[in-house]
Design an enzyme around this catalytic site. Structure first.
Site, PDB file in Angstrom:
ATOM      1  CD  GLU A 168      -0.383  38.590  93.435  1.00  0.00           C
ATOM      2  OE1 GLU A 168       0.824  38.839  93.279  1.00  0.00           O
ATOM      3  OE2 GLU A 168      -1.273  39.360  93.083  1.00  0.00           O
ATOM      4  N   PRO A 169      -1.452  33.564  93.135  1.00  0.00           N
ATOM      5  CG  PRO A 169      -1.842  32.635  91.038  1.00  0.00           C
ATOM      6  CD  PRO A 169      -2.411  33.577  92.044  1.00  0.00           C
ATOM      7  CE  LYS A 170       7.738  33.954  93.278  1.00  0.00           C
ATOM      8  NZ  LYS A 170       8.175  34.270  91.955  1.00  0.00           N
ATOM      9  CD1 TRP A 171       1.260  34.834  88.755  1.00  0.00           C
ATOM     10  CD2 TRP A 171       1.354  32.813  87.817  1.00  0.00           C
ATOM     11  NE1 TRP A 171      -0.013  34.360  88.674  1.00  0.00           N
ATOM     12  CE2 TRP A 171       0.009  33.121  88.097  1.00  0.00           C
ATOM     13  CE3 TRP A 171       1.643  31.583  87.229  1.00  0.00           C
ATOM     14  CZ2 TRP A 171      -1.035  32.242  87.808  1.00  0.00           C
ATOM     15  CZ3 TRP A 171       0.601  30.708  86.944  1.00  0.00           C
ATOM     16  CH2 TRP A 171      -0.710  31.047  87.228  1.00  0.00           C
TER      17      TRP A 171
END
Length: 79
Positions: A26-29
């Protein structure tokens, strides 16, 4: 049942975006990496990846955990 939260999973840089079978990414938010535990008797612990107790700072998460998760549940993720 007595149990403790494991160490949080941390991200690692990779050279290729191709993932091995059975893995997910998952992308790093911006936000917090945290673990949530619901213990028997209504105790809830929301802990940062460094071990800081953040439960009091997020009463809405504590309330949702009590209302929606069974006892002896542990979750690890970003919020």
């Amino acid at each position: 049942m007595t149990w403790s939260l494991p160490e949080p999973m941390l991200t690692v840089a990779v050279d290729s975006p191709v993932l091995p079978a059975g893995c997910a990414a998952e992308p790093k938010w911006d936000g917090y990496r945290a673990q949530l535990a619901v213990y028997a008797g209504g105790r809830v612990l929301l802990r940062s990846r460094r071990g800081t107790d953040m439960t009091a700072a997020f009463p809405e998460i504590r309330a949702a955990a009590l209302a929606q998760l069974p006892e002896d549940t542990g979750l690890d993720g970003a919020m």
